[in-house]
Write an enzyme that holds these catalytic residues in place. Sequence first.
Site, PDB file in Angstrom:
ATOM      1  N   ASP A 148       0.637   2.705  -7.899  1.00  0.00           N
ATOM      2  CA  ASP A 148       1.356   3.390  -6.837  1.00  0.00           C
ATOM      3  C   ASP A 148       1.310   4.891  -7.149  1.00  0.00           C
ATOM      4  O   ASP A 148       0.870   5.283  -8.226  1.00  0.00           O
ATOM      5  CB  ASP A 148       2.798   2.884  -6.799  1.00  0.00           C
ATOM      6  CG  ASP A 148       3.527   3.296  -5.519  1.00  0.00           C
ATOM      7  OD1 ASP A 148       2.860   3.816  -4.614  1.00  0.00           O
ATOM      8  OD2 ASP A 148       4.745   3.097  -5.443  1.00  0.00           O
ATOM      9  N   PHE A 161      20.198   6.967   6.865  1.00  0.00           N
ATOM     10  CA  PHE A 161      18.738   6.897   6.826  1.00  0.00           C
ATOM     11  C   PHE A 161      18.297   5.493   6.447  1.00  0.00           C
ATOM     12  O   PHE A 161      18.900   4.843   5.609  1.00  0.00           O
ATOM     13  CB  PHE A 161      18.193   7.890   5.786  1.00  0.00           C
ATOM     14  CG  PHE A 161      16.699   7.856   5.627  1.00  0.00           C
ATOM     15  CD1 PHE A 161      15.892   8.695   6.378  1.00  0.00           C
ATOM     16  CD2 PHE A 161      16.104   6.977   4.739  1.00  0.00           C
ATOM     17  CE1 PHE A 161      14.515   8.659   6.236  1.00  0.00           C
ATOM     18  CE2 PHE A 161      14.717   6.938   4.598  1.00  0.00           C
ATOM     19  CZ  PHE A 161      13.928   7.780   5.355  1.00  0.00           C
ATOM     20  N   GLY A 213       1.758   5.890   0.601  1.00  0.00           N
ATOM     21  CA  GLY A 213       2.150   6.001   2.007  1.00  0.00           C
ATOM     22  C   GLY A 213       1.836   7.356   2.605  1.00  0.00           C
ATOM     23  O   GLY A 213       2.164   7.624   3.762  1.00  0.00           O
ATOM     24  N   ARG A 273      -1.280   5.679   3.832  1.00  0.00           N
ATOM     25  CA  ARG A 273      -0.459   5.193   4.937  1.00  0.00           C
ATOM     26  C   ARG A 273      -0.260   3.677   4.843  1.00  0.00           C
ATOM     27  O   ARG A 273      -0.232   2.978   5.841  1.00  0.00           O
ATOM     28  CB  ARG A 273      -1.086   5.553   6.283  1.00  0.00           C
ATOM     29  CG  ARG A 273      -0.880   6.982   6.736  1.00  0.00           C
ATOM     30  CD  ARG A 273       0.580   7.294   6.924  1.00  0.00           C
ATOM     31  NE  ARG A 273       0.813   8.563   7.595  1.00  0.00           N
ATOM     32  CZ  ARG A 273       1.941   9.242   7.502  1.00  0.00           C
ATOM     33  NH1 ARG A 273       2.919   8.795   6.747  1.00  0.00           N
ATOM     34  NH2 ARG A 273       2.112  10.378   8.149  1.00  0.00           N
TER      35      ARG A 273
END
Length: 848
Positions: free
Chosen positions: A426, A591, A730, A838
């Site tokens: 990651d 959030f 992401g 993404r």
Amino acid sequence: MADGRRGKLHLSKIYTYACGKTSLKGDHEQIGQPGFSRVVFCNEPDHFEAKIRNYANNYVRTTKYTLASFLPKSLFEQFRRVANFFFLVTGILSFTDLAPYSAVSAILPLVIVISATMVKEGVEDWQRKQQDIEVNNRKVKVHVGDGTFHDTEWRNLRVGDIVKVEKDQFFPADILLLSSSYDDAICYVETMSLDGETNLKLKQALEATSSLNEDSNFQNFKAVIKCEDPNANLYTFVGTMELEEQHCPLNPQQLLLRDSKLRNTDYIYGAVIFTGHDTKVIQNSTEAPSKRSRVEKKMDKLIYFLFFVLFLISFVGSIIFGITTKDDLKNGRMTRWYLRPDDTTIYFDPKRAPVAAILHFLTAVLLYTYMIPISLYVSIEIVKVLQSIFINQDIHMYDKETDKPAHARTSNLNEELGQVDTILSDKTGTLTCNSMEFIKCSVAGTAYGRGVTEVERAMEKRKGSPLAREMNGWDEDEDAQIGKPLIKGYNFKDERIVHGNWVNEHNADVIQGFLRLLALCHTAIPEVDEVTGHVSYEAESPDEAAFVIAARELGFEFYKRTQTSISLHELDPVSGKKVERVYDLLNVLEFNSTRKRMSVIVRNEEGKLLLLCKGADSVMFERLDKNGRQFEEDTRNHVNEYADAGLRTLILAYRELDEEEYKEFNKKFNEAKSSVNADREALIDEVTEKMERNLILLGATAVEDKLQLGVPDCIDKLAQAGIKIWVLTGDKMETAINIGFACSLLRQGMKQIIISLETPDIKALEKVGDKAVITKASKESVVHQITAGKAQVTASSGSSEAYALIIDGKSLAYALQDDVKNLFLELAIGCASVICCRSSPKQKALVS
């Protein structure tokens, strides 16, 4: 909250989603049925029924062996090795007359080999035992009666015990949160040991127990908890608490898991629900497996080959021996008289030649056993032990910050370290530090911040331009040279804004609103040093902490929060002095990953109602009012530039509310929060969606998540070793590519294969809106791009060219389909680096 005082802060209005009520419907109706039969008597671990149920104690064992199982299990492990088993068989045969040597010469080497390996296994398991002893002997405060708490070892905890866990301590078992140092009975939990995430999780106790804020409150406390049985699911918990004839539903919000840590909270009180091997973290673990490396498995294959040669030689020799023995008797005379066939009953008896051949085969096998290298295993074991010692003592693998060296828990797999061919990683928290710094911002269409990111330096270096810091006219070492202390979370440099100079800017009122929003729109908690007056912040995420620190440094110091207000020390543009302003905090719209934004509704001292909002550009720009887009184009350009520089961006906007509009919203919002049906979250989203509209743009923030120290050098060395690296992130594709260059994942001369659905053809189809056609065309496009990329890699297979595969989330969704994934895998394996940008958490799991 110093000196054990309880934090005077109600946060029910802040954490509007997390602290919602739950009903007894649905899963809670299963209480008492199979799978939901656990009963806990709080503060009564010696209760008669609790003893009958015989719950597990809190002693945890992670060792592979016990004293009783060591000998049988270890012997079984040793004789799984084909050579050891072979020598055991030949050792037994050596006690017969078939053996051409003494039994001692056959058994002694086997005993030495097995004993040496078993000693090694025993020593390594003893080291695991020592770690278990350290964990089981940790101390925690337990209620012993009369409202007093004493320290006791973790291993002595029982189901039903009331424990007091203090700040920065680990939870010793799975605990039901009863209360905390905050009036709203919330606490922050770090679950890094469970899921690797560094962001803090918020937990909140039931309102019925939140008043139990002193040791003495537990003198007469009694409650019965009925809940699910032990299971491995970390994210679910169903139960009810019977307290003073009340039935309160329980959910995962009240469960604190073993091995997670209490953070930003002075203390909590809790009731032990699951202990020892019933805890969820231990339920998710497996027994220490018997691991065998690829080298050892290859060694077994070599041994099998040697067996084949051994048996072949013995078999051929035995056939010839049998034929010769049969023909030994001619005309009543023994041809091989020197073998004394007349003095044996079987071995050389011409009349029993087939039996003689079989027995000769066994003798030959015993005689040729020296072809099998029994000492090979011992040599390998000695090498492995030495390697593990070298790893543990390697100064380059010592982490100075945590004062921890490398620790090899087992030496069985050392050689696997040299056979890794692919690393999946990651980005956040792995390649980067997950320690955010406020470095740039865009306000009223003007870009501020002269800091240079690591990604920008890599970009300039790649382009062959002058050093980035020289281009920006700011010496990054200037602060260090003048002795200015570095502020964690803040690396902003721009003389136009710092030291209150923003009041002289053309759009000073917009800058004022921007900084005020940073100081108000958050859920952070301030901590004021009573001696120095310095304000520090405890926040759920490093991003949020960076924002309030930046606001403080630029003149808007958030220093106090109460249940219904936020207090700031603001820089007054007219007087140039700090003034105190108090804002009524009315609502927080929290959030989450679906909303991608957060808002607060406040009332200022002039009585104006303001909605302050911050969120991702993908959701914020579409919510702007037609009169609030004055700086949109410039802000979009700046956000794209920040993203290219590897920065994380958020858009800031606000709007004024009228009283009637707010009253209507607040009524619907409270109704949605108190709803107990399955659509509660959808109702809340629907209400907040209508409110977060017609916003006026203020600007954008940009924070940097710096690369871990030494990441570029490390990746470069891994690449030189031929190891392929896949990064799952992401980020946008442009951001991911630039970060790839910054950390040496992408290098000069490396050919890029980009698979994306951001093509004119697909975009044209998306405007038409036929979903089936879009899906079909998208899949065909992805398959075509993968096939073309594979052909390109195959064509250059004999050359030294390196390829990098870059694929976006949309394309990845099709590439991971059953009929395409093998083709995608073949392409990815042929590339030196793979970047999946993404990508969603689910896609990351599928790729892994």
